[in-house]
Design a protein around this motif. Structure first.
Motif, PDB file in Angstrom:
ATOM      1  N   ASP A   1       0.817  -1.209   0.000  1.00  0.00           N
ATOM      2  CA  ASP A   1       0.000   0.000   0.000  1.00  0.00           C
ATOM      3  C   ASP A   1       0.854   1.264   0.000  1.00  0.00           C
ATOM      4  N   LEU A   2       2.010   1.219   0.655  1.00  0.00           N
ATOM      5  CA  LEU A   2       2.852   2.410   0.739  1.00  0.00           C
ATOM      6  C   LEU A   2       3.360   2.817  -0.645  1.00  0.00           C
ATOM      7  N   ALA A   3       3.851   1.853  -1.417  1.00  0.00           N
ATOM      8  CA  ALA A   3       4.333   2.149  -2.762  1.00  0.00           C
ATOM      9  C   ALA A   3       3.176   2.544  -3.679  1.00  0.00           C
ATOM     10  N   SER A   4       2.051   1.864  -3.555  1.00  0.00           N
ATOM     11  CA  SER A   4       0.904   2.168  -4.413  1.00  0.00           C
ATOM     12  C   SER A   4       0.414   3.594  -4.192  1.00  0.00           C
ATOM     13  N   ALA A   5       0.402   4.047  -2.946  1.00  0.00           N
ATOM     14  CA  ALA A   5      -0.046   5.402  -2.647  1.00  0.00           C
ATOM     15  C   ALA A   5       0.873   6.430  -3.302  1.00  0.00           C
ATOM     16  N   ALA A   6       2.178   6.150  -3.308  1.00  0.00           N
ATOM     17  CA  ALA A   6       3.122   7.073  -3.935  1.00  0.00           C
ATOM     18  C   ALA A   6       2.884   7.151  -5.439  1.00  0.00           C
ATOM     19  N   TYR A   7       2.742   6.008  -6.085  1.00  0.00           N
ATOM     20  CA  TYR A   7       2.530   5.996  -7.530  1.00  0.00           C
ATOM     21  C   TYR A   7       1.196   6.641  -7.888  1.00  0.00           C
ATOM     22  N   ASP A   8       0.188   6.472  -7.039  1.00  0.00           N
ATOM     23  CA  ASP A   8      -1.106   7.112  -7.293  1.00  0.00           C
ATOM     24  C   ASP A   8      -0.981   8.633  -7.308  1.00  0.00           C
ATOM     25  N   GLU A   9      -0.016   9.160  -6.546  1.00  0.00           N
ATOM     26  CA  GLU A   9       0.213  10.596  -6.503  1.00  0.00           C
ATOM     27  C   GLU A   9       1.210  11.056  -7.565  1.00  0.00           C
ATOM     28  N   GLY A  10       1.669  10.122  -8.406  1.00  0.00           N
ATOM     29  CA  GLY A  10       2.645  10.462  -9.438  1.00  0.00           C
ATOM     30  C   GLY A  10       4.035  10.710  -8.879  1.00  0.00           C
ATOM     31  N   GLN A  11       4.363  10.089  -7.753  1.00  0.00           N
ATOM     32  CA  GLN A  11       5.654  10.301  -7.106  1.00  0.00           C
ATOM     33  C   GLN A  11       6.410   8.990  -6.974  1.00  0.00           C
ATOM     34  N   ASP A  12       7.748   9.100  -6.840  1.00  0.00           N
ATOM     35  CA  ASP A  12       8.552   7.930  -6.536  1.00  0.00           C
ATOM     36  C   ASP A  12       8.415   7.598  -5.050  1.00  0.00           C
ATOM     37  N   PRO A  13       8.243   6.321  -4.711  1.00  0.00           N
ATOM     38  CA  PRO A  13       8.090   5.955  -3.299  1.00  0.00           C
ATOM     39  C   PRO A  13       9.309   6.363  -2.460  1.00  0.00           C
ATOM     40  N   LEU A  14       9.031   6.867  -1.279  1.00  0.00           N
ATOM     41  CA  LEU A  14      10.057   7.190  -0.286  1.00  0.00           C
ATOM     42  C   LEU A  14       9.561   6.607   1.033  1.00  0.00           C
ATOM     43  N   ILE A  15      10.153   5.475   1.414  1.00  0.00           N
ATOM     44  CA  ILE A  15       9.650   4.674   2.530  1.00  0.00           C
ATOM     45  C   ILE A  15      10.793   4.407   3.506  1.00  0.00           C
ATOM     46  N   VAL A  16      10.484   4.354   4.777  1.00  0.00           N
ATOM     47  CA  VAL A  16      11.448   3.969   5.805  1.00  0.00           C
ATOM     48  C   VAL A  16      11.023   2.630   6.387  1.00  0.00           C
ATOM     49  N   ALA A  17      11.961   1.683   6.450  1.00  0.00           N
ATOM     50  CA  ALA A  17      11.719   0.386   7.079  1.00  0.00           C
ATOM     51  C   ALA A  17      12.596   0.286   8.326  1.00  0.00           C
ATOM     52  N   LEU A  18      12.022  -0.187   9.415  1.00  0.00           N
ATOM     53  CA  LEU A  18      12.750  -0.309  10.674  1.00  0.00           C
ATOM     54  C   LEU A  18      13.031  -1.784  10.945  1.00  0.00           C
ATOM     55  N   ASP A  19      14.301  -2.095  11.183  1.00  0.00           N
ATOM     56  CA  ASP A  19      14.742  -3.478  11.396  1.00  0.00           C
ATOM     57  C   ASP A  19      15.195  -3.647  12.839  1.00  0.00           C
TER      58      ASP A  19
END
Length: 313
Positions: free
Chosen positions: A152-170
């Motif tokens: 969903d995080l990547a899909s929301a970015a593409y829906d806005e016409g933007q490249d995804p910018l996501i932070v993952a915590l390990d």
């Protein structure tokens, strides 16, 4: 014979101009509709009731699942949670409570917000609800958090016409670090935070407070296996950048931060786990002239997010 003819002429035959109504009447009305479509049928009533329930049912934020309900206990924690806009379902107030400034403020915040139930309960009941913790007569019930799914995080970015910018915590187990990461993602135009289900902080009241309200507009996704989620991002053309003290690249030199990217931040003590580190396309380090060995996850994420936002501007 004439009388017989009169009897025959008295028979009523087909009327001129009937328009073939009798013929159409013999043709039938087609196949019988299913029970669910027949008005008045029991199955039709059940189907209508289910459709109305579906309309009323709130839509979940994603497929990442729900968290668990949480209790904020004690006068100061309850007041701070209400000040910071932490979602709440019910405020429980002990019967015959000593009415000090914190109690009055909690009641006023609930009244101003609206939508929060106010319940009075005897002390033994509050003791039972909190497993004997020192609740001081105030208990705030926080609803389960609705997690998004990693996709969903990547899909929301593409829906806005933007490249995804996501932070993952390990392996980040402090809810305050999760809240700080959410706040940084919101500040620099990111699209969400990804956390594993196990051995990781979730969206508790502490995380909500640390996010300073930004958790209301920045989604947090949860996955069963972080390594697999990162591999799926890679297959979708998103670069995976891990932060490591011995990284091969400096954060200011990595051009990949200007495109679709997932920034992976490890725990302050252990850093990235082995499998997650091997999954990363790039490992970057943050120069620290002051000699500090490491930064907490929220600060580290903010530095790399700033560089990514700068390259995208």
């Amino acid at each position: 014979m004439a009388a017989n003819n009169r009897r025959m002429s008295g028979k009523k035959g087909a009327q001129v101009g009937s328009g073939g109504q009798r013929r159409r009447g013999l043709e039938g009305k087609g196949p019988t509709p299913p029970a669910e479509a027949r008005k008045g049928h029991k199955k039709n009533r059940i189907a209508n009731a289910k459709s109305k329930q579906a309309v009323r049912r709130p839509v979940a934020r994603g497929r990442g699942g729900r968290g668990t309900s949480e209790m904020v206990v004690g006068r100061n924690p309850v007041v701070e949670a209400l000040r910071e806009g932490v979602p709440a379902v019910t405020l429980y107030v002990q019967q015959f409570i000593d009415n000090d400034e914190r109690v009055r403020e909690a009641l006023q915040l609930v009244a101003d917000r609206g939508g929060v139930h106010l319940m009075e309960a005897p002390r033994p009941e509050l003791d039972r609800m909190t497993n004997g913790l020192n609740h001081q007569g105030l208990v705030l019930q926080v609803p389960p958090y609705e997690y998004a799914h990693a996709e969903d995080l990547a899909s929301a970015a593409y829906d806005e016409g933007q490249d995804p910018l996501i932070v993952a915590l390990d392996g980040v187990t402090d809810p305050r670090n999760l809240g700080a990461a959410v706040r940084s993602v919101s500040a620099f135009g990111g699209h969400g935070v990804l956390v594993p289900e196990r051995r990781a902080a979730g969206m508790t009241a502490g995380a909500w407070k640390s996010s300073a309200g930004t958790a209301a507009r920045t989604p947090v996704a949860r996955c069963t296996n972080l390594t697999r989620a990162l591999e799926a991002y890679k297959k979708a053309g998103i670069a995976v950048v891990g932060l490591a003290a011995d990284g091969e690249h400096e954060v200011g030199d990595l051009e990949a931060l200007g495109g679709p990217v997932v920034i992976v931040v490890g725990s302050e003590g252990k850093g990235l786990s082995r499998l997650v580190g091997e999954t990363c396309d790039y490992r970057v380090r943050i120069p620290m002239p002051g000699g500090a060995e490491s930064l907490n996850a929220g600060v580290a994420a903010g530095i790399v997010l700033y560089e990514a936002a700068r390259r995208r501007a």
